[in-house]
Scaffold this motif. Structure first.
Motif, mmCIF file in Angstrom:
data_model
loop_
_atom_site.group_PDB
_atom_site.id
_atom_site.type_symbol
_atom_site.label_atom_id
_atom_site.label_comp_id
_atom_site.label_asym_id
_atom_site.label_seq_id
_atom_site.Cartn_x
_atom_site.Cartn_y
_atom_site.Cartn_z
ATOM 1 N N GLY A 233 0.764 -1.235 0.000
ATOM 2 C CA GLY A 233 0.000 0.000 0.000
ATOM 3 C C GLY A 233 0.793 1.282 0.000
ATOM 4 N N ARG A 234 2.152 1.213 -0.023
ATOM 5 C CA ARG A 234 2.947 2.439 0.031
ATOM 6 C C ARG A 234 4.294 2.217 -0.628
ATOM 7 N NH1 ARG A 234 3.771 3.119 6.411
ATOM 8 N NH2 ARG A 234 1.514 2.934 6.238
ATOM 9 N N GLU A 235 4.865 3.282 -1.155
ATOM 10 C CA GLU A 235 6.227 3.227 -1.678
ATOM 11 C C GLU A 235 7.205 3.871 -0.714
ATOM 12 O OE1 GLU A 235 7.763 5.898 -4.450
ATOM 13 O OE2 GLU A 235 6.082 7.284 -4.400
ATOM 14 N N SER A 236 6.695 4.715 0.204
ATOM 15 C CA SER A 236 7.542 5.397 1.170
ATOM 16 C C SER A 236 6.691 5.809 2.358
ATOM 17 C CB SER A 236 8.204 6.628 0.536
ATOM 18 O OG SER A 236 8.983 7.326 1.497
ATOM 19 N N TYR A 237 7.357 6.041 3.485
ATOM 20 C CA TYR A 237 6.661 6.563 4.654
ATOM 21 C C TYR A 237 6.481 8.071 4.574
ATOM 22 C CZ TYR A 237 6.622 2.253 7.380
ATOM 23 O OH TYR A 237 6.355 0.990 7.831
ATOM 24 N N PHE A 238 7.124 8.700 3.587
ATOM 25 C CA PHE A 238 7.049 10.143 3.432
ATOM 26 C C PHE A 238 5.983 10.505 2.399
ATOM 27 C CE2 PHE A 238 11.332 9.133 4.858
ATOM 28 C CZ PHE A 238 11.420 9.954 5.975
ATOM 29 N N PRO A 239 5.490 11.743 2.408
ATOM 30 C CA PRO A 239 4.432 12.128 1.473
ATOM 31 C C PRO A 239 4.870 11.957 0.024
ATOM 32 C CG PRO A 239 4.695 13.775 3.207
ATOM 33 C CD PRO A 239 5.834 12.821 3.353
ATOM 34 N N GLY A 240 3.934 11.503 -0.830
ATOM 35 C CA GLY A 240 4.219 11.335 -2.252
ATOM 36 C C GLY A 240 3.809 12.575 -3.030
ATOM 37 N N GLY A 241 3.176 12.357 -4.165
ATOM 38 C CA GLY A 241 2.720 13.483 -4.972
ATOM 39 C C GLY A 241 3.878 14.272 -5.549
ATOM 40 N N GLY B 150 1.528 -4.927 -6.942
ATOM 41 C CA GLY B 150 2.205 -3.641 -6.810
ATOM 42 C C GLY B 150 3.702 -3.727 -6.637
ATOM 43 N N MET B 151 4.285 -4.945 -6.732
ATOM 44 C CA MET B 151 5.714 -5.099 -6.502
ATOM 45 C C MET B 151 6.538 -4.398 -7.582
ATOM 46 S SD MET B 151 8.194 -6.218 -4.663
ATOM 47 C CE MET B 151 7.526 -7.450 -3.539
ATOM 48 N N VAL B 152 6.120 -4.501 -8.849
ATOM 49 C CA VAL B 152 6.885 -3.885 -9.942
ATOM 50 C C VAL B 152 6.939 -2.376 -9.768
ATOM 51 C CG1 VAL B 152 6.955 -3.482 -12.428
ATOM 52 C CG2 VAL B 152 6.385 -5.754 -11.555
ATOM 53 N N ALA B 153 5.790 -1.762 -9.498
ATOM 54 C CA ALA B 153 5.765 -0.315 -9.315
ATOM 55 C C ALA B 153 6.608 0.104 -8.121
ATOM 56 C CB ALA B 153 4.326 0.165 -9.140
ATOM 57 N N SER B 154 6.554 -0.661 -7.038
ATOM 58 C CA SER B 154 7.330 -0.330 -5.849
ATOM 59 C C SER B 154 8.820 -0.446 -6.107
ATOM 60 C CB SER B 154 6.925 -1.244 -4.687
ATOM 61 O OG SER B 154 5.565 -1.058 -4.353
ATOM 62 N N LEU B 155 9.236 -1.508 -6.799
ATOM 63 C CA LEU B 155 10.652 -1.673 -7.114
ATOM 64 C C LEU B 155 11.148 -0.568 -8.034
ATOM 65 C CD1 LEU B 155 10.967 -5.544 -7.608
ATOM 66 C CD2 LEU B 155 11.988 -4.171 -5.784
ATOM 67 N N LEU B 156 10.330 -0.193 -9.028
ATOM 68 C CA LEU B 156 10.732 0.879 -9.936
ATOM 69 C C LEU B 156 10.896 2.196 -9.182
ATOM 70 C CD1 LEU B 156 8.544 0.251 -13.117
ATOM 71 C CD2 LEU B 156 11.033 0.119 -12.958
ATOM 72 N N ALA B 157 9.927 2.516 -8.341
ATOM 73 C CA ALA B 157 9.960 3.795 -7.637
ATOM 74 C C ALA B 157 11.105 3.858 -6.631
ATOM 75 C CB ALA B 157 8.627 4.030 -6.938
ATOM 76 N N THR B 158 11.183 2.868 -5.757
ATOM 77 C CA THR B 158 12.207 2.903 -4.716
ATOM 78 C C THR B 158 13.597 2.634 -5.286
ATOM 79 O OG1 THR B 158 11.788 0.569 -4.195
ATOM 80 C CG2 THR B 158 10.573 2.219 -2.932
#
Length: 305
Positions: A16-24, A86-94
């Motif tokens: 459910g998240r890519e980071s603990y910090f705000p996105g956008g 959501g693993m692919v999106a999370s790996l790409l982002a982080t």
């Protein structure tokens, strides 16, 4: 990617998240600052410009790494739990944030070298940088090492209290208990021997009691790589993720044990990173100019000092 997600909507992330910090727009702004710093690298000519660019790029790189600190967690989850939604999106982002942050830090280090005008042969600022492994580490390196040991001791005090009161994890299974003992032994080495090796001379040159290798150089990345990996992992997972989750109320418990556990892990990781910074500088190869007897860099450094 983040600009696209701001415009078209963010995808589903793992857990459910890519980071603990705000996105956008926050990661978009960080990426823009990092890109501007990297594109400007090598285009300034004054020492002040190099210092400013080094500072801006270092801030952007550190911010990207902090924002993307869940990347190791994603990798471990992928290895042990398999791919999930959501693993692919999370790996790409982080992953992109972590790699981009590291590159920014390398660019910042390069700009700082241009500002301080180091020796062209070895990269040292002679007169201010350590010249060999045999020198004594600075006081701040010893401080970092012993802060790491103190953090380890704080964490283990909670574990010891659980053991005394009969709450030792995994005690009901012989196999799990054996694995836990091995884990605790390795953990103890990483909490005592590793930080001390990063600061003390015997961590850079094998001591006399290690008969087969005494007097030889300790393999640099055996100690440095482990210190950086452990320090970065503990700082990211417990110092950032754990502390943030605790403050947000995602988990609870008795205050003192949680403070000793989370604070201990955090101090342990930060101390390792501080001591590893000194170890990196002290284990650089000797200056070839010094061995040849021609030391213009040394003279320049001594004059500045």
């Amino acid at each position: 990617m983040h600009l696209w997600w701001v415009i078209g909507g963010a995808p589903r992330f793992f857990s459910g998240r890519e980071s603990y910090f705000p996105g956008g727009w926050v990661p978009v702004a960080l990426g823009a600052l990092a890109a501007a710093g990297c594109l400007a690298a090598g285009r300034v000519v004054t020492r002040t410009g190099h210092y400013v660019l080094a500072g801006v790029t270092a801030v952007a790189g550190a911010a990207l790494c902090v924002y993307s600190f869940l990347f190791p967690v994603m990798v471990v989850s992928l290895l042990f739990e398999g791919p999930g939604g959501g693993m692919v999106a999370s790996l790409l982002a982080t992953g992109a944030g972590a790699v981009g942050g590291v590159f920014c830090l390398l660019v910042a280090a390069g700009e700082r070298r241009l500002a301080v005008q180091p020796c062209e042969s070895c990269g040292r600022v002679h007169g201010r940088s350590p010249e060999s492994r045999a020198e004594t580490a600075p006081r701040w390196a010893f401080a970092g090492a012993y802060v790491a040991v103190a953090g380890y001791a704080a964490r283990m005090s909670v574990w010891l209290a659980d053991t005394v009161t009969g709450r030792w994890p995994g005690a009901g299974s012989e196999a799990s208990l054996g694995a836990l003992v091995v884990f605790v032994v390795l953990m103890s080495v990483a909490g005592t021997v590793l930080p001390l090796a990063l600061a003390h001379r015997w961590g850079r040159i094998w001591p006399a009691w290690v008969v087969p290798w005494r007097g030889r150089d300790v393999p640099r990345w055996l100690v440095l790589g482990t210190g950086l990996f452990m320090g970065g992992s503990l700082t990211a997972y417990f110092g950032i993720a754990g502390m943030t989750a605790w403050i947000r109320g995602d988990f609870g418990g008795a205050f003192v044990p949680l403070l000793l556990e989370m604070g201990g892990y955090t101090l342990w990781g930060v101390g390792l990173l501080v001591a590893a910074t000194s170890y990196y500088a002290m284990t650089r190869p000797p200056c070839p100019l010094a061995r040849l007897g021609s030391q213009p860099g040394l003279r320049r450094g001594q004059e500045r000092a």
